[in-house]
Write a protein that holds these residues in place. Structure first.
Motif, PDB file in Angstrom:
ATOM      1  N   ALA A 123     -28.311  25.693  62.606  1.00 37.24           N
ATOM      2  CA  ALA A 123     -27.198  26.473  63.015  1.00 37.24           C
ATOM      3  C   ALA A 123     -27.474  27.092  64.322  1.00 37.24           C
ATOM      4  CB  ALA A 123     -26.719  27.427  62.131  1.00 37.24           C
ATOM      5  N   ARG A 124     -28.728  27.980  64.407  1.00 37.29           N
ATOM      6  CA  ARG A 124     -29.033  28.417  65.646  1.00 37.29           C
ATOM      7  C   ARG A 124     -29.347  27.453  66.983  1.00 37.29           C
ATOM      8  NH1 ARG A 124     -27.042  32.930  66.269  1.00 37.29           N
ATOM      9  NH2 ARG A 124     -27.770  32.747  68.404  1.00 37.29           N
ATOM     10  N   ALA A 125     -30.153  26.288  66.406  1.00 42.29           N
ATOM     11  CA  ALA A 125     -30.120  25.265  67.751  1.00 42.29           C
ATOM     12  C   ALA A 125     -29.031  24.812  68.018  1.00 42.29           C
ATOM     13  CB  ALA A 125     -31.020  24.306  66.899  1.00 42.29           C
ATOM     14  N   LEU A 176     -26.372  26.353  68.279  1.00 40.51           N
ATOM     15  CA  LEU A 176     -25.942  27.427  69.245  1.00 40.51           C
ATOM     16  C   LEU A 176     -26.368  27.652  70.497  1.00 40.51           C
ATOM     17  CD1 LEU A 176     -24.757  29.794  66.568  1.00 40.51           C
ATOM     18  CD2 LEU A 176     -23.295  28.679  68.139  1.00 40.51           C
ATOM     19  N   GLY A 177     -27.605  26.669  70.682  1.00 40.17           N
ATOM     20  CA  GLY A 177     -28.328  26.593  71.887  1.00 40.17           C
ATOM     21  C   GLY A 177     -29.614  27.520  72.082  1.00 40.17           C
ATOM     22  N   ASP A 178     -30.153  27.887  70.652  1.00 43.44           N
ATOM     23  CA  ASP A 178     -31.205  28.910  70.866  1.00 43.44           C
ATOM     24  C   ASP A 178     -32.390  27.541  70.885  1.00 43.44           C
ATOM     25  OD1 ASP A 178     -29.946  30.805  70.321  1.00 43.44           O
ATOM     26  OD2 ASP A 178     -30.770  31.277  68.256  1.00 43.44           O
ATOM     27  N   ASP A 179     -33.581  27.940  71.628  1.00 44.42           N
ATOM     28  CA  ASP A 179     -34.736  27.278  71.811  1.00 44.42           C
ATOM     29  C   ASP A 179     -35.379  26.958  70.461  1.00 44.42           C
ATOM     30  OD1 ASP A 179     -36.935  26.109  73.282  1.00 44.42           O
ATOM     31  OD2 ASP A 179     -37.981  27.707  72.329  1.00 44.42           O
ATOM     32  N   PRO A 180     -35.443  25.552  70.047  1.00 47.23           N
ATOM     33  CA  PRO A 180     -36.298  25.107  68.742  1.00 47.23           C
ATOM     34  C   PRO A 180     -37.575  25.589  68.582  1.00 47.23           C
ATOM     35  CG  PRO A 180     -34.844  23.158  69.926  1.00 47.23           C
ATOM     36  CD  PRO A 180     -34.986  24.380  70.668  1.00 47.23           C
ATOM     37  N   GLY A 181     -38.354  25.682  69.950  1.00 44.30           N
ATOM     38  CA  GLY A 181     -39.607  25.957  69.542  1.00 44.30           C
ATOM     39  C   GLY A 181     -39.805  27.721  69.205  1.00 44.30           C
ATOM     40  N   THR A 182     -39.016  28.361  69.662  1.00 43.81           N
ATOM     41  CA  THR A 182     -38.817  29.877  69.299  1.00 43.81           C
ATOM     42  C   THR A 182     -38.359  29.853  68.058  1.00 43.81           C
ATOM     43  OG1 THR A 182     -38.428  30.504  71.558  1.00 43.81           O
ATOM     44  CG2 THR A 182     -37.669  32.148  70.100  1.00 43.81           C
ATOM     45  N   LEU A 183     -37.364  29.201  67.834  1.00 44.98           N
ATOM     46  CA  LEU A 183     -36.708  29.186  66.054  1.00 44.98           C
ATOM     47  C   LEU A 183     -38.085  28.636  65.230  1.00 44.98           C
ATOM     48  CD1 LEU A 183     -33.478  27.423  66.798  1.00 44.98           C
ATOM     49  CD2 LEU A 183     -33.803  29.837  66.083  1.00 44.98           C
ATOM     50  N   ALA A 184     -38.754  27.798  65.641  1.00 46.64           N
ATOM     51  CA  ALA A 184     -39.866  27.424  64.781  1.00 46.64           C
ATOM     52  C   ALA A 184     -40.863  28.557  64.523  1.00 46.64           C
ATOM     53  CB  ALA A 184     -40.316  26.078  65.007  1.00 46.64           C
ATOM     54  N   ALA A 185     -41.125  29.112  65.713  1.00 47.60           N
ATOM     55  CA  ALA A 185     -42.099  30.119  65.457  1.00 47.60           C
ATOM     56  C   ALA A 185     -41.762  31.225  64.561  1.00 47.60           C
ATOM     57  CB  ALA A 185     -42.415  30.682  66.901  1.00 47.60           C
ATOM     58  N   ALA A 186     -40.427  31.833  64.862  1.00 45.36           N
ATOM     59  CA  ALA A 186     -39.888  32.814  64.033  1.00 45.36           C
ATOM     60  C   ALA A 186     -40.036  32.315  62.653  1.00 45.36           C
ATOM     61  CB  ALA A 186     -38.440  33.168  64.401  1.00 45.36           C
ATOM     62  N   ALA A 187     -39.670  31.101  62.125  1.00 44.42           N
ATOM     63  CA  ALA A 187     -39.590  30.879  60.838  1.00 44.42           C
ATOM     64  C   ALA A 187     -41.122  30.724  60.437  1.00 44.42           C
ATOM     65  CB  ALA A 187     -39.029  29.216  60.693  1.00 44.42           C
ATOM     66  N   MET A 221     -33.257  19.756  65.138  1.00 42.72           N
ATOM     67  CA  MET A 221     -32.882  20.925  65.922  1.00 42.72           C
ATOM     68  C   MET A 221     -32.985  20.516  67.455  1.00 42.72           C
ATOM     69  SD  MET A 221     -35.598  23.302  63.873  1.00 42.72           S
ATOM     70  CE  MET A 221     -35.629  24.631  65.168  1.00 42.72           C
ATOM     71  N   ASP A 222     -34.053  19.975  67.756  1.00 38.07           N
ATOM     72  CA  ASP A 222     -34.199  19.425  69.348  1.00 38.07           C
ATOM     73  C   ASP A 222     -32.774  18.698  69.611  1.00 38.07           C
ATOM     74  OD1 ASP A 222     -36.704  20.397  69.294  1.00 38.07           O
ATOM     75  OD2 ASP A 222     -37.619  18.472  68.939  1.00 38.07           O
ATOM     76  N   ALA A 223     -32.409  17.773  68.832  1.00 36.74           N
ATOM     77  CA  ALA A 223     -30.977  17.070  69.148  1.00 36.74           C
ATOM     78  C   ALA A 223     -29.929  18.061  69.352  1.00 36.74           C
ATOM     79  CB  ALA A 223     -30.639  16.056  67.984  1.00 36.74           C
ATOM     80  N   LEU A 224     -29.915  18.783  68.455  1.00 38.09           N
ATOM     81  CA  LEU A 224     -28.497  19.870  68.554  1.00 38.09           C
ATOM     82  C   LEU A 224     -28.597  20.797  69.782  1.00 38.09           C
ATOM     83  CD1 LEU A 224     -28.317  20.771  64.697  1.00 38.09           C
ATOM     84  CD2 LEU A 224     -26.705  19.627  66.243  1.00 38.09           C
ATOM     85  N   ALA A 225     -29.881  21.082  69.842  1.00 39.67           N
ATOM     86  CA  ALA A 225     -30.033  22.079  71.230  1.00 39.67           C
ATOM     87  C   ALA A 225     -29.855  21.337  72.423  1.00 39.67           C
ATOM     88  CB  ALA A 225     -31.498  22.660  70.973  1.00 39.67           C
ATOM     89  N   ALA A 226     -30.058  20.079  72.484  1.00 45.10           N
ATOM     90  CA  ALA A 226     -29.634  19.324  73.667  1.00 45.10           C
ATOM     91  C   ALA A 226     -28.516  18.973  73.873  1.00 45.10           C
ATOM     92  CB  ALA A 226     -30.525  17.960  73.553  1.00 45.10           C
TER      93      ALA A 226
END
Length: 144
Positions: free
Chosen positions: A108-110, A112-123, A137-142
């Protein structure tokens, strides 16, 4: 009592919660509880109706987005993205282990445009691995 794990300043994930956990959620500023567990999935499961009743009594909104073994769908991702955008405070997502809630949050966050790498690190900091959905996630963010 479940242990709430912080994914972001506005998102917590948890294994299955109980009615008693709703009070703890309220104390931590939770304004929305999202149940990602299908009803009847396991004997350890507090029925969603009981969690919903406790949440509403405590002044916490409640939303069900059940995630089954079939995986994640675009409507589920969109539903959580919309809920995250509209939430006026902290959101608590739960399922059996917290993993599906975390994966759905990351998708969901990806979206909305959040960076997948940052999301992965937070998780990962919270003890969850989003690698099963990282390509999505990468596809959604793109798309943003």
């Amino acid at each position: 009592m479940s242990q709430f794990r912080r994914l972001s300043d506005k998102m917590l994930a948890s294994p299955q919660i109980t009615v008693a956990d709703v009070a703890a959620a309220k104390e931590q500023g939770v304004k929305l509880i999202v149940n990602n567990r299908p009803e009847g999935e396991g004997d350890d499961q507090t029925p969603g109706a009981e969690i919903k009743a406790a949440a509403l009594t405590a002044g916490i909104d409640y939303l069900e987005i059940p995630i089954t073994h079939a995986g994640f769908s675009h409507p589920q991702v969109a539903q959580l993205a919309e809920a995250l955008e509209r939430a006026d405070g902290t959101v608590l997502g739960y399922c059996r282990s917290g993993t599906r809630s975390t994966l759905l949050w990351a998708l969901a966050r990806a979206s909305l445009g959040d960076d997948p790498g940052t999301l992965a690190a937070a998780a990962a900091e919270a003890g969850y691995d989003v690698s099963p959905v990282r390509p999505a996630m990468d596809a959604l963010a793109a798309r943003r």
